[in-house]
Design a protein around this motif. Structure first.
Motif, PDB file in Angstrom:
ATOM      1  N   ALA A 259       0.952  -1.106   0.024  1.00 29.26           N
ATOM      2  CA  ALA A 259       0.069   0.130  -0.206  1.00 29.26           C
ATOM      3  C   ALA A 259       0.857   1.307  -0.101  1.00 29.26           C
ATOM      4  O   ALA A 259       0.356   2.372  -0.325  1.00 29.26           O
ATOM      5  CB  ALA A 259      -0.777   0.041   1.329  1.00 29.26           C
ATOM      6  N   THR A 260       2.133   0.979   0.157  1.00 26.52           N
ATOM      7  CA  THR A 260       3.077   2.174   0.293  1.00 26.52           C
ATOM      8  C   THR A 260       3.909   2.420  -1.046  1.00 26.52           C
ATOM      9  O   THR A 260       4.387   1.622  -1.594  1.00 26.52           O
ATOM     10  CB  THR A 260       3.883   2.300   1.590  1.00 26.52           C
ATOM     11  OG1 THR A 260       4.842   1.242   1.455  1.00 26.52           O
ATOM     12  CG2 THR A 260       2.956   2.105   2.743  1.00 26.52           C
ATOM     13  N   PRO A 261       4.226   3.553  -1.355  1.00 24.76           N
ATOM     14  CA  PRO A 261       5.195   4.041  -2.337  1.00 24.76           C
ATOM     15  C   PRO A 261       6.507   3.262  -2.335  1.00 24.76           C
ATOM     16  O   PRO A 261       7.126   2.832  -3.336  1.00 24.76           O
ATOM     17  CB  PRO A 261       5.134   5.619  -2.572  1.00 24.76           C
ATOM     18  CG  PRO A 261       3.969   5.695  -1.824  1.00 24.76           C
ATOM     19  CD  PRO A 261       3.657   4.934  -0.812  1.00 24.76           C
TER      20      PRO A 261
ATOM     21  N   VAL B  84      -6.916   2.354  11.722  1.00 26.66           N
ATOM     22  CA  VAL B  84      -7.348   2.403  10.325  1.00 26.66           C
ATOM     23  C   VAL B  84      -6.023   1.320  10.034  1.00 26.66           C
ATOM     24  O   VAL B  84      -4.922   1.357  10.066  1.00 26.66           O
ATOM     25  CB  VAL B  84      -6.772   3.806   9.562  1.00 26.66           C
ATOM     26  CG1 VAL B  84      -7.325   3.236   7.899  1.00 26.66           C
ATOM     27  CG2 VAL B  84      -7.920   4.980   9.952  1.00 26.66           C
ATOM     28  N   ASP B  85      -6.773   0.228   9.067  1.00 21.75           N
ATOM     29  CA  ASP B  85      -5.535  -0.732   8.487  1.00 21.75           C
ATOM     30  C   ASP B  85      -5.862  -0.507   6.945  1.00 21.75           C
ATOM     31  O   ASP B  85      -7.050  -0.958   6.472  1.00 21.75           O
ATOM     32  CB  ASP B  85      -6.108  -2.200   8.904  1.00 21.75           C
ATOM     33  CG  ASP B  85      -5.228  -3.181   8.708  1.00 21.75           C
ATOM     34  OD1 ASP B  85      -4.302  -2.548   8.244  1.00 21.75           O
ATOM     35  OD2 ASP B  85      -5.665  -4.180   8.572  1.00 21.75           O
ATOM     36  N   VAL B  86      -5.141  -0.402   6.193  1.00 23.27           N
ATOM     37  CA  VAL B  86      -4.480  -0.226   4.904  1.00 23.27           C
ATOM     38  C   VAL B  86      -4.019  -1.015   4.093  1.00 23.27           C
ATOM     39  O   VAL B  86      -3.041  -1.808   4.651  1.00 23.27           O
ATOM     40  CB  VAL B  86      -4.018   1.174   4.599  1.00 23.27           C
ATOM     41  CG1 VAL B  86      -3.907   1.345   3.100  1.00 23.27           C
ATOM     42  CG2 VAL B  86      -4.328   2.453   5.442  1.00 23.27           C
ATOM     43  N   VAL B  87      -5.026  -1.937   3.495  1.00 15.90           N
ATOM     44  CA  VAL B  87      -4.437  -3.300   2.759  1.00 15.90           C
ATOM     45  C   VAL B  87      -4.428  -3.318   1.239  1.00 15.90           C
ATOM     46  O   VAL B  87      -5.541  -2.767   0.501  1.00 15.90           O
ATOM     47  CB  VAL B  87      -5.599  -4.598   3.120  1.00 15.90           C
ATOM     48  CG1 VAL B  87      -5.139  -5.746   2.514  1.00 15.90           C
ATOM     49  CG2 VAL B  87      -5.410  -4.519   4.827  1.00 15.90           C
TER      50      VAL B  87
ATOM     51  N   ILE C 217       7.379  -0.671   1.774  1.00 12.89           N
ATOM     52  CA  ILE C 217       7.349  -0.983   3.090  1.00 12.89           C
ATOM     53  C   ILE C 217       6.201  -0.734   4.145  1.00 12.89           C
ATOM     54  O   ILE C 217       5.686   0.454   3.753  1.00 12.89           O
ATOM     55  CB  ILE C 217       8.730  -0.455   3.702  1.00 12.89           C
ATOM     56  CG1 ILE C 217       8.529   1.290   3.678  1.00 12.89           C
ATOM     57  CG2 ILE C 217      10.150  -0.747   3.016  1.00 12.89           C
ATOM     58  CD1 ILE C 217       9.668   1.741   4.482  1.00 12.89           C
ATOM     59  N   ALA C 218       6.325  -1.772   4.974  1.00 14.89           N
ATOM     60  CA  ALA C 218       4.980  -1.375   5.767  1.00 14.89           C
ATOM     61  C   ALA C 218       5.494  -0.309   6.689  1.00 14.89           C
ATOM     62  O   ALA C 218       6.559  -0.146   7.379  1.00 14.89           O
ATOM     63  CB  ALA C 218       4.888  -2.703   6.703  1.00 14.89           C
TER      64      ALA C 218
END
Length: 292
Positions: free
Chosen positions: A209-211, A273-276, A214-215
């Motif tokens: 989910a990240t540019p 908030v959980d971004v998946v 990495i988590a």
């Protein structure tokens, strides 16, 4: 008019219906057009005189082509050819982003999101029966199931599409918070986001989910609000849906599920908030619609 011209005209009379059907099964206009063209190639090398019901024959052929494409995606873990990032998708040879957007709007982005989350056989059974009135007895041989099993697959898909008709009070309160969050992100209203978030809110995002791939974990309403405002480019593609029965957000350019935001709401404020975006995690979620 010779036989080949007549056959071509008969096929063209079916093309619009076949294309609409393939698009709903695949969620990709370019792949739908390829599937329909493949059906024409097969028809042109077949003894058409032996085909009693040309429309039914073409429906079966296109459905089998689509099923093979869907199963191939599952095996390779691939997304549809129409990329999740519109700028990249628009550069794809032969793509027509404007027409794709019109098709997605006509079908309904939220519906396409749910269809995208179904298993191939479920999607095929639902689309053919509920959208194109194909009898279950005709669908069953295509997916290799009994008529009753095919009926159950369509019923399961139908429940996902319709969602819950009677949301709980907790779900209704969470829906209100999710709606407010989406509105604030779309308008870039930082203060509204800070007020909506609990002071000790935690946001987690998986690597997909990240540019930077990495988590990440963010803590505090100010940090999470800043990250939410920074993600505003995704907001036009976001829709409210049920994620494992709870209201959340799905980000789905042209109806292809790419990312979800799951929320925990306590006392009317968002506490987590959980971004998946990881494909395996997305596949494990039950995404459905609801008239909340």
């Amino acid at each position: 008019m010779d036989a080949s011209d007549l056959l071509g005209r008969r096929f063209e009379a079916e093309r619009g219906r076949l294309r609409a059907m393939a698009y709903r099964m695949l969620g990709s206009l370019s792949e739908a057009d390829d599937a329909v063209q493949d059906a024409w190639v097969r028809l042109s090398t077949t003894d058409a005189g032996a085909i009693g019901n040309l429309g039914g024959w073409l429906t079966t052929v296109v459905a089998r082509i689509c099923l093979n494409i869907l199963r191939s995606r599952e095996t390779r873990g691939e997304a549809p050819l129409d990329d999740s990032i519109p700028e990249l998708a628009d550069r794809r040879a032969g793509s027509d982003p404007e027409e794709e957007a019109v098709m997605a709007d006509a079908v309904g982005l939220a519906l396409l999101v749910v269809l995208d989350s179904l298993q191939p056989a479920e999607r095929l059974a639902f689309v053919l029966h509920d959208m194109f009135d194909v009898p279950f007895a005709n669908i069953a041989p295509i997916i290799g199931k009994s008529t009753e099993a095919t009926r159950q697959l369509a019923s399961r898909a139908r429940r996902r599409v319709k969602g819950s008709a009677s949301p709980s009070p907790d779900a209704a309160r969470q829906l209100h918070a999710v709606e407010a969050y989406l509105a604030a992100v779309r308008s870039g209203d930082f203060e509204a986001l800070v007020n909506l978030l609990a002071p000790d809110v935690v946001l987690t995002a998986d690597a997909a989910a990240t540019p930077a791939a990495i988590a990440v974990m963010l803590r505090g309403s100010q940090e999470v609000a800043r990250a939410a405002v920074a993600s505003a480019l995704r907001a036009p593609f976001a829709r409210i849906a049920l994620l494992d029965g709870a209201p959340g957000l799905v980000v789905a350019p042209r109806g292809h599920l790419r990312l979800v935001l799951a929320f925990t709401v306590d006392g009317g404020r968002i506490s987590a908030v959980d971004v998946v975006a990881d494909r395996r995690r997305l596949r494990a979620l039950e995404v459905s619609l609801a008239d909340l």
